[in-house]
Scaffold this active site. Sequence first.
Site, PDB file in Angstrom:
ATOM      1  N   LYS A 122      84.249   2.380 -43.822  1.00 48.00           N
ATOM      2  CA  LYS A 122      84.655   1.377 -44.813  1.00 48.00           C
ATOM      3  C   LYS A 122      84.229   1.820 -46.201  1.00 48.00           C
ATOM      4  CE  LYS A 122      84.593  -2.375 -41.525  1.00 48.00           C
ATOM      5  NZ  LYS A 122      83.729  -3.317 -40.796  1.00 48.00           N
ATOM      6  N   GLN A 164      78.908  -7.176 -40.826  1.00 46.15           N
ATOM      7  CA  GLN A 164      79.374  -6.386 -39.695  1.00 46.15           C
ATOM      8  C   GLN A 164      78.992  -7.064 -38.382  1.00 46.15           C
ATOM      9  OE1 GLN A 164      81.282  -3.698 -39.914  1.00 46.15           O
ATOM     10  NE2 GLN A 164      81.275  -3.143 -37.759  1.00 46.15           N
ATOM     11  N   ASP A 221      86.910 -11.081 -44.543  1.00 44.94           N
ATOM     12  CA  ASP A 221      87.227 -10.965 -43.121  1.00 44.94           C
ATOM     13  C   ASP A 221      88.161 -12.092 -42.667  1.00 44.94           C
ATOM     14  OD1 ASP A 221      86.299  -8.800 -41.639  1.00 44.94           O
ATOM     15  OD2 ASP A 221      84.241  -9.539 -41.579  1.00 44.94           O
TER      16      ASP A 221
END
Length: 369
Positions: A129, A173, A196
């Site tokens: 990422k 995460q 997200d």
Amino acid sequence: MATAAVATSSAATIFNSAADCCARRVFLVTNLQVPTRSSSAFLRTSRTINSHSRAASSICTSSSSSVVNAAMATEASAKVIDGKSIAKEIREEIAAEISRMKESIGIVPGLAVILVGERKDSATYVRNKKKACESVCIKSYEVHLAEDSTEREVLEHISSFNNDPSVHGILVQLPLPSHMNEQNVLNAVCTEKDVDGFSPLNIGRLAMRDREPLFVPCTPKGCIELLHRCGITIKGKRAVVIGRSNIVGMPAALLLQREDATVTIVHSRTKNPEEITREADIVISAVGQPNMVRGSWIKPGAVVIDVGINPVEDAKSPRGYRLVGDVCYEEASKIASAITPVPGGVGPMTIAMLLSNTLAAAKRAHKFE
Ligand SMILES: Nc1nc(=O)c2c([nH]1)NC[C@@H]1CN(c3ccc(C(=O)N[C@@H](CCC(=O)O)C(=O)O)cc3)C=[N+]21
């Protein structure tokens, strides 16, 4: 025969027997700590569906289905949907947009990633990422906390990123260590920075007609983007989503419905998953079971999007394992009209969509059109 069993058994049995069937000439994979959505609990449903079998075939064993055999005889071959190159194209578009933003208002988007613990797969994802952010000029901020940190520490970092105007997106995460409450942590990310798209508010809006979510979860958004960019019509089509996770299956089904598809969700308690899947024009599989979806599950000409990223042991590969999807590619690619490979399909799109959501967050924060 798998087909006969479908009529009488529960989905759990079928899911097991499909995997077992695929596993006939293979090795059992145990305790592999490698980048995988299933091992990272990305697709938690996998454990429910098939907890004993971590097996997969190198080549799927021959199928019982006449559909498969007929299609194999004609050697039809699906178009391969190249997620890697489509993701690259999207990154280039994002980079151009960011440079326009930087020139006009002097601001670049910022993404904060919070990683807790020492999982190798999570560390790999976070590294990827970060690289992707660099490639498009998104500034990345990273916090790496020890496995035994407290929930409070995570919440404090989230709070300081919430209040930091140079951070436009925050990603925690997953999975978090088991002593933390995932819901508490995810709820702490302010909606405007929830790139997200996991917050209940975003999901709620996604589910309702005439409402707009601020962010759409990256993996399902990547699946739809692949269909769009390949010129595949969704409207009016029958779609089947296999798997019902909060992160992929459920939002993928909601998105397909928003795109005017008629949507069915197949899961571990579905009575006849093979039969139902075979009605679909579009199949999105997100269960985390290697090669579970056989050629016989696919209607000839259907489009197959394979979200699974499953490690299987492979002595010939330098890493000692390789990645396979939920779908038995060798079989399905002879029956489908288009199919995503693993790797190189949905995975790279997930990261491209994260960059896209981060750019959108920054544009919104600065009212930049
Ligand atoms: N808060 C949160 N958001 C996520 O989006 C999230 C997460 N947690 N936890 C873990 C999963 C997993 N995930 C992947 C992203 C890219 C690839 C990817 O690019 N895969 C490559 C292969 C990589 C390789 O070869 O190892 C491919 O499919 O071609 C895979 C998996 C995002 N996740």
